[in-house]
Design a protein around this motif. Sequence first.
Motif, PDB file in Angstrom:
ATOM      1  N   SER A  23      -6.766  -3.208   5.651  1.00 34.32           N
ATOM      2  CA  SER A  23      -6.445  -4.632   5.786  1.00 34.32           C
ATOM      3  C   SER A  23      -7.641  -5.525   5.471  1.00 34.32           C
ATOM      4  CB  SER A  23      -5.934  -4.932   7.195  1.00 34.32           C
ATOM      5  OG  SER A  23      -6.927  -4.644   8.168  1.00 34.32           O
ATOM      6  N   GLN A  24      -8.838  -4.942   5.406  1.00 30.10           N
ATOM      7  CA  GLN A  24     -10.038  -5.705   5.097  1.00 30.10           C
ATOM      8  C   GLN A  24     -10.466  -5.559   3.639  1.00 30.10           C
ATOM      9  OE1 GLN A  24     -11.234  -7.699   7.560  1.00 30.10           O
ATOM     10  NE2 GLN A  24      -9.470  -6.898   8.686  1.00 30.10           N
ATOM     11  N   ALA A  25      -9.665  -4.868   2.840  1.00 26.48           N
ATOM     12  CA  ALA A  25     -10.013  -4.618   1.442  1.00 26.48           C
ATOM     13  C   ALA A  25     -10.085  -5.922   0.654  1.00 26.48           C
ATOM     14  CB  ALA A  25      -8.989  -3.684   0.804  1.00 26.48           C
ATOM     15  N   PRO A  26     -10.934  -5.969  -0.377  1.00 31.17           N
ATOM     16  CA  PRO A  26     -11.019  -7.174  -1.212  1.00 31.17           C
ATOM     17  C   PRO A  26      -9.662  -7.523  -1.819  1.00 31.17           C
ATOM     18  CG  PRO A  26     -12.825  -5.673  -1.687  1.00 31.17           C
ATOM     19  CD  PRO A  26     -11.879  -4.931  -0.789  1.00 31.17           C
ATOM     20  N   GLU A  27      -9.385  -8.788  -1.900  1.00 28.69           N
ATOM     21  CA  GLU A  27      -8.098  -9.236  -2.432  1.00 28.69           C
ATOM     22  C   GLU A  27      -7.949  -8.859  -3.903  1.00 28.69           C
ATOM     23  OE1 GLU A  27      -5.542 -13.416  -2.864  1.00 28.69           O
ATOM     24  OE2 GLU A  27      -7.416 -13.344  -1.704  1.00 28.69           O
ATOM     25  N   GLY A  28      -6.773  -8.358  -4.252  1.00 24.42           N
ATOM     26  CA  GLY A  28      -6.462  -8.088  -5.641  1.00 24.42           C
ATOM     27  C   GLY A  28      -6.846  -6.715  -6.160  1.00 24.42           C
ATOM     28  N   VAL A  29      -7.455  -5.859  -5.315  1.00 23.27           N
ATOM     29  CA  VAL A  29      -7.836  -4.538  -5.804  1.00 23.27           C
ATOM     30  C   VAL A  29      -6.583  -3.681  -6.023  1.00 23.27           C
ATOM     31  CG1 VAL A  29     -10.103  -4.562  -4.722  1.00 23.27           C
ATOM     32  CG2 VAL A  29      -8.166  -3.620  -3.463  1.00 23.27           C
ATOM     33  N   GLY A  70      -3.332   3.181  -3.155  1.00 27.01           N
ATOM     34  CA  GLY A  70      -3.423   1.929  -3.883  1.00 27.01           C
ATOM     35  C   GLY A  70      -2.203   1.055  -3.723  1.00 27.01           C
ATOM     36  N   ASP A  71      -2.143   0.029  -4.539  1.00 25.50           N
ATOM     37  CA  ASP A  71      -1.102  -0.991  -4.464  1.00 25.50           C
ATOM     38  C   ASP A  71       0.078  -0.590  -5.356  1.00 25.50           C
ATOM     39  OD1 ASP A  71       0.438  -3.253  -4.354  1.00 25.50           O
ATOM     40  OD2 ASP A  71      -1.096  -4.608  -5.156  1.00 25.50           O
ATOM     41  N   LEU A  72       1.198  -0.296  -4.741  1.00 27.05           N
ATOM     42  CA  LEU A  72       2.390   0.107  -5.490  1.00 27.05           C
ATOM     43  C   LEU A  72       2.997  -1.052  -6.281  1.00 27.05           C
ATOM     44  CD1 LEU A  72       4.119   2.366  -2.804  1.00 27.05           C
ATOM     45  CD2 LEU A  72       2.979   3.140  -4.896  1.00 27.05           C
ATOM     46  N   ASP A  73       2.622  -2.266  -5.942  1.00 23.39           N
ATOM     47  CA  ASP A  73       3.124  -3.431  -6.675  1.00 23.39           C
ATOM     48  C   ASP A  73       2.224  -3.818  -7.848  1.00 23.39           C
ATOM     49  OD1 ASP A  73       5.462  -3.829  -5.354  1.00 23.39           O
ATOM     50  OD2 ASP A  73       4.751  -5.445  -4.064  1.00 23.39           O
ATOM     51  N   ASN A  74       1.104  -3.108  -7.989  1.00 22.42           N
ATOM     52  CA  ASN A  74       0.182  -3.408  -9.085  1.00 22.42           C
ATOM     53  C   ASN A  74       0.394  -2.392 -10.201  1.00 22.42           C
ATOM     54  OD1 ASN A  74      -2.076  -3.697 -10.818  1.00 22.42           O
ATOM     55  ND2 ASN A  74      -3.338  -4.464  -9.137  1.00 22.42           N
ATOM     56  N   PRO A  75       0.901  -2.809 -11.355  1.00 19.15           N
ATOM     57  CA  PRO A  75       1.186  -1.864 -12.434  1.00 19.15           C
ATOM     58  C   PRO A  75      -0.053  -1.167 -12.973  1.00 19.15           C
ATOM     59  CG  PRO A  75       1.396  -4.125 -13.213  1.00 19.15           C
ATOM     60  CD  PRO A  75       1.246  -4.192 -11.730  1.00 19.15           C
ATOM     61  N   GLU A  76      -1.245  -1.704 -12.671  1.00 18.10           N
ATOM     62  CA  GLU A  76      -2.488  -1.100 -13.146  1.00 18.10           C
ATOM     63  C   GLU A  76      -3.076  -0.082 -12.177  1.00 18.10           C
ATOM     64  OE1 GLU A  76      -3.501  -1.836 -16.178  1.00 18.10           O
ATOM     65  OE2 GLU A  76      -1.786  -3.208 -16.344  1.00 18.10           O
ATOM     66  N   SER A  77      -2.429   0.123 -11.035  1.00 13.64           N
ATOM     67  CA  SER A  77      -3.004   1.018 -10.021  1.00 13.64           C
ATOM     68  C   SER A  77      -2.860   2.482 -10.424  1.00 13.64           C
ATOM     69  CB  SER A  77      -2.329   0.791  -8.666  1.00 13.64           C
ATOM     70  OG  SER A  77      -0.969   1.193  -8.697  1.00 13.64           O
ATOM     71  N   TRP A 109       0.815  -1.204   0.000  1.00 14.35           N
ATOM     72  CA  TRP A 109       0.000   0.000   0.000  1.00 14.35           C
ATOM     73  C   TRP A 109       0.853   1.260   0.000  1.00 14.35           C
ATOM     74  CZ3 TRP A 109      -4.449  -1.318  -1.560  1.00 14.35           C
ATOM     75  CH2 TRP A 109      -5.110  -2.452  -1.089  1.00 14.35           C
ATOM     76  N   GLY A 110       0.440   2.208  -0.823  1.00 19.96           N
ATOM     77  CA  GLY A 110       1.133   3.487  -0.894  1.00 19.96           C
ATOM     78  C   GLY A 110       0.160   4.609  -1.169  1.00 19.96           C
ATOM     79  N   MET A 111       0.615   5.838  -0.960  1.00 17.91           N
ATOM     80  CA  MET A 111      -0.233   7.016  -1.125  1.00 17.91           C
ATOM     81  C   MET A 111       0.442   8.023  -2.034  1.00 17.91           C
ATOM     82  SD  MET A 111      -1.748   9.563   1.880  1.00 17.91           S
ATOM     83  CE  MET A 111      -2.650   8.205   2.663  1.00 17.91           C
TER      84      MET A 111
END
Length: 251
Positions: A166-172, A201-208, A4-6
Amino acid sequence: MPKWGMVIDLETCTGCQACTTACAMENNRLPGENWQDVLFYSEGSYPNMKLSWLPRPCMQCENPSCVSVCPTRATYQTEDGVVLVDWNKCIGCKYCMVACPYGVRFYMDEKPVVEPDIRAAFPGEGQRSWNPPFRMPDEYEDPSKGIGIQPKGVVSKCTFCYHKVSQAPEGVADLDEANPETREFTPACVRVCAPKARFFGDLDNPESKVNELIAEKGGVRLKEETGNKPKVYYLSGGGAPVVPGKRSTRS
């Protein structure tokens, strides 16, 4: 597992401090002890002086110096990269406060930042340092993650609203107020940002969206020279968000 990053867009941010207020209400903060602070500073000299501002949450570093100095391992990093404080282990030594180059940690058992001391109006029960009427539901509290009413004698800090994310849906890829599926899992400061200057969002997800903004608008991080590798990025038109030597208007 997400990282997670901002992203904070300084060209869009108006310095309204809605993030500060929302965080305080969400996380039971004392007046003046702002996990989501907005620092105001001046540029130039009178009569051409310009007021500017910098939102400053915890940087949630990839290489956090606060973790390495904690003698009891109370400060730790979760698998998804969020830095938290285990209040059950914290002894209030303040080593982490000294080690943090961003000044974003708080020790409550001192003279209140804002007078009068609101703790006298809402005294704590048991280990709780105080008991505000707007406190979060008991089921959200988790002292092992530094979430809830801060006990006496411990250090606290921004958790990225970990009880939510921490409760967010997996893969978002992103947690966004505008998306009904992720709204309730979005950090409070991001949800209330009126000019939409904050993204999470997810800094490891290239689509974020956060990755898109960092790449397209030249996201920068504070104090890169420390090696802490913050996971909070600023968009500032390609320039450094804070120029060393500017006179702060904050005491």
